[in-house]
Write a protein that holds these residues in place. Structure first.
Motif, short mmCIF file in Angstrom:
data_model
loop_
_atom_site.label_atom_id
_atom_site.label_comp_id
_atom_site.label_asym_id
_atom_site.label_seq_id
_atom_site.Cartn_x
_atom_site.Cartn_y
_atom_site.Cartn_z
N ASP A 43 -11.89 -30.89 -1.53
CA ASP A 43 -12.84 -30.51 -2.58
C ASP A 43 -13.84 -31.64 -2.83
N SER A 134 -17.99 -22.83 -11.29
CA SER A 134 -17.11 -23.83 -11.89
C SER A 134 -17.55 -24.05 -13.33
N ASN A 135 -16.59 -24.20 -14.21
CA ASN A 135 -16.87 -24.43 -15.63
C ASN A 135 -17.61 -23.27 -16.28
N GLN A 156 -13.65 -22.65 -10.81
CA GLN A 156 -12.92 -23.93 -10.89
C GLN A 156 -13.00 -24.45 -12.32
N MET A 185 -3.72 -32.88 -13.00
CA MET A 185 -2.77 -33.85 -13.57
C MET A 185 -3.36 -34.45 -14.85
N GLN A 187 -6.00 -35.77 -15.48
CA GLN A 187 -6.65 -37.06 -15.20
C GLN A 187 -5.79 -38.22 -15.71
N LYS A 227 -6.36 -35.54 -7.20
CA LYS A 227 -7.04 -36.67 -6.57
C LYS A 227 -6.17 -37.91 -6.66
N SER A 228 -6.12 -38.68 -5.59
CA SER A 228 -5.57 -40.03 -5.68
C SER A 228 -6.23 -40.89 -4.63
N SER A 229 -6.37 -42.17 -4.93
CA SER A 229 -6.91 -43.09 -3.94
C SER A 229 -5.77 -43.84 -3.24
N ARG A 233 0.72 -41.78 -3.33
CA ARG A 233 0.55 -40.74 -4.35
C ARG A 233 0.05 -39.43 -3.75
N1 LIG Z 1 -15.69 -28.79 -11.11
C1 LIG Z 1 -15.70 -29.82 -11.94
O1 LIG Z 1 -16.49 -29.91 -12.87
C2 LIG Z 1 -14.69 -30.91 -11.72
C3 LIG Z 1 -14.48 -31.87 -12.72
C4 LIG Z 1 -13.52 -32.86 -12.49
C5 LIG Z 1 -12.81 -32.88 -11.29
N2 LIG Z 1 -13.05 -31.94 -10.31
C6 LIG Z 1 -12.29 -31.92 -9.02
O2 LIG Z 1 -10.89 -31.89 -9.32
C7 LIG Z 1 -10.26 -33.02 -8.70
C8 LIG Z 1 -9.07 -33.48 -9.49
O3 LIG Z 1 -9.44 -33.81 -10.81
P1 LIG Z 1 -9.54 -35.32 -11.34
O4 LIG Z 1 -9.73 -36.22 -10.19
O5 LIG Z 1 -10.57 -35.35 -12.39
O6 LIG Z 1 -8.14 -35.57 -12.05
P2 LIG Z 1 -6.57 -35.49 -11.60
O7 LIG Z 1 -6.48 -35.12 -10.16
O8 LIG Z 1 -5.90 -34.66 -12.61
O9 LIG Z 1 -6.08 -37.00 -11.84
C9 LIG Z 1 -6.51 -38.07 -11.06
C10 LIG Z 1 -5.93 -39.35 -11.66
O10 LIG Z 1 -4.50 -39.36 -11.52
C11 LIG Z 1 -4.08 -40.55 -10.83
N3 LIG Z 1 -2.94 -40.14 -9.97
C12 LIG Z 1 -3.00 -39.33 -8.90
N4 LIG Z 1 -1.77 -39.09 -8.41
C13 LIG Z 1 -0.91 -39.79 -9.17
C14 LIG Z 1 0.50 -39.95 -9.15
N5 LIG Z 1 1.26 -39.31 -8.27
N6 LIG Z 1 1.07 -40.77 -10.08
C15 LIG Z 1 0.30 -41.42 -11.00
N7 LIG Z 1 -1.04 -41.30 -11.06
C16 LIG Z 1 -1.65 -40.49 -10.16
C17 LIG Z 1 -5.30 -41.00 -10.05
O11 LIG Z 1 -5.30 -42.40 -9.89
P3 LIG Z 1 -5.34 -43.07 -8.40
O12 LIG Z 1 -6.54 -42.51 -7.70
O13 LIG Z 1 -5.44 -44.53 -8.69
O14 LIG Z 1 -4.04 -42.67 -7.75
C18 LIG Z 1 -6.44 -40.58 -10.96
O15 LIG Z 1 -6.65 -41.57 -11.98
C19 LIG Z 1 -11.40 -34.04 -8.60
O16 LIG Z 1 -11.11 -35.10 -7.74
C20 LIG Z 1 -12.53 -33.16 -8.18
O17 LIG Z 1 -12.43 -32.84 -6.80
C21 LIG Z 1 -13.98 -30.94 -10.53
#
Ligand SMILES: NC(=O)c1ccc[n+]([C@@H]2O[C@H](COP(=O)([O-])OP(=O)(O)OC[C@H]3O[C@@H](n4cnc5c(N)ncnc54)[C@H](OP(=O)(O)O)[C@@H]3O)[C@@H](O)[C@H]2O)c1
Length: 281
Positions: A43, A134-135, A156, A185, A187, A227-229, A233
């Motif tokens: 994504d 999305s949204n 989304q 997760m 965030q 998402k994770s970097s 994870r």
């Molecule tokens: N359509 C939209 O408006 C919209 C908005 C926001 C996001 N998105 C999409 O949705 C995806 C996911 O959402 P998000 O990135 O905002 O939040 P998320 O996936 O809920 O959370 C990401 C956070 O969790 C940490 N993390 C990941 N795996 C972990 C684990 N196993 N244990 C502990 N910490 C962990 C990551 O840190 P590290 O990277 O340091 O592991 C990062 O800080 C985005 O990447 C994007 O593709 C779309």
């Protein structure tokens, strides 16, 4: 990997790798790692500035293009039919592919009707296998589905154990639109990764709170894009297909839904003020 069937017959992996806040310089490496961990749905978005990295990692993986499910989005500064149509071509060029699997209107701002018409055109021309938004919350979603030719296959939305979007899911069921969870997760907020209820349930299966929260979503039929970097994870987040939560456990987690529609109110004054300050429209 389990899949979700969109109403047009397209099969989509239920779990993918999200790239929000993954910089352009690290995107290729991160996506290569995600592919190695087993992710095939990726994504990205024009707004994230990392489509080239996604394309490069996929090209270098040696895995056939058809095995991937590439999602990208059109940002608000490309709203309107012609600009959005050009943005689609630009995204495909950056991604190094002749088609996307899913393209979304990123946010309901600007001439998003025009943007959506560009998506319908792209679908007809084979530039994407499916389209969506999305949204889009109840008012804008209902308005769009009442006036568009092709009903969005996906919306989304911010979705996780704390905001389960039960209202939106109920509304969208009427139209066959499926949810894809962003921030699956939370965030990392509200102590998600150490949540005691999730950790307690997960212990039975030797799984973490994170894995339990993600498993809940996919078991609800919601696609998720964590998402994770960090490679470890990425692996942890995808290792959720070797256990099944009982109905009783699902019901306990359903009770964690404290703010059904999420925390990100795109109609709020602070958010709109940010758009004004960025001269985003
Ligand atoms: N359509 C939209 O408006 C919209 C908005 C926001 C996001 N998105 C999409 O949705 C995806 C996911 O959402 P998000 O990135 O905002 O939040 P998320 O996936 O809920 O959370 C990401 C956070 O969790 C940490 N993390 C990941 N795996 C972990 C684990 N196993 N244990 C502990 N910490 C962990 C990551 O840190 P590290 O990277 O340091 O592991 C990062 O800080 C985005 O990447 C994007 O593709 C779309």
């Amino acid at each position: 990997m389990d899949t979700i069937k969109l109403y047009n017959g397209v099969e989509m992996p239920v779990l993918g790798y999200g790239l929000y806040k993954v910089g352009p310089e690290e995107a290729e490496t991160r996506v290569s790692e995600a592919i190695r961990a087993g992710y095939r749905l990726i994504d990205t978005a024009r707004f994230y500035g990392n489509e080239e990295g996604v394309g490069a990692a996929i090209a270098k993986s040696g895995i056939p293009r058809e095995e991937f499910f590439i999602v990208t989005k059109i940002w608000i500064n490309h709203s309107g039919e012609e600009k959005a149509y050009a943005s689609i071509h630009e995204s495909l060029k950056k991604l190094g592919t002749s088609y996307a699997d899913l393209i979304l209107v990123h946010q309901p701002f600007g001439d998003y009707y025009g943007t959506y018409r560009a998506l319908e055109r792209a679908l007809e021309e084979g530039l994407t296998k499916s389209i969506g938004v999305s949204n889009f919350y109840p008012d804008r979603f209902y308005d769009l589905v009442s006036h568009c030719k092709v009903i969005p296959m996906i919306n989304q939305l911010e979705t996780n154990v704390f905001c389960q979007q039960t209202g939106m899911r109920e509304l969208m069921k009427e139209y066959g639109t499926k949810v894809m969870a962003w921030a699956p997760m939370a965030q990392g907020k509200d102590n998600f990764h150490d949540n005691e209820v999730l950790a307690g349930i997960g212990r039975t299966y030797n799984k973490t709170a994170t894995q339990t929260g993600l498993r809940f979503l996919v078991q609800e039929g919601i696609a998720a894009i964590p998402k994770s970097s960090r490679f470890e994870r990425m692996k942890e987040n995808i290792e959720i297909f070797d256990f099944r939560l009982s109905e009783e456990e699902m019901n306990i987690i359903r009770q964690m839904n404290v703010m059904d529609t999420g925390t990100r109110d795109y109609t709020s004054l602070p958010y709109v003020t940010r758009l004004i300050n960025q001269k985003a429209l």
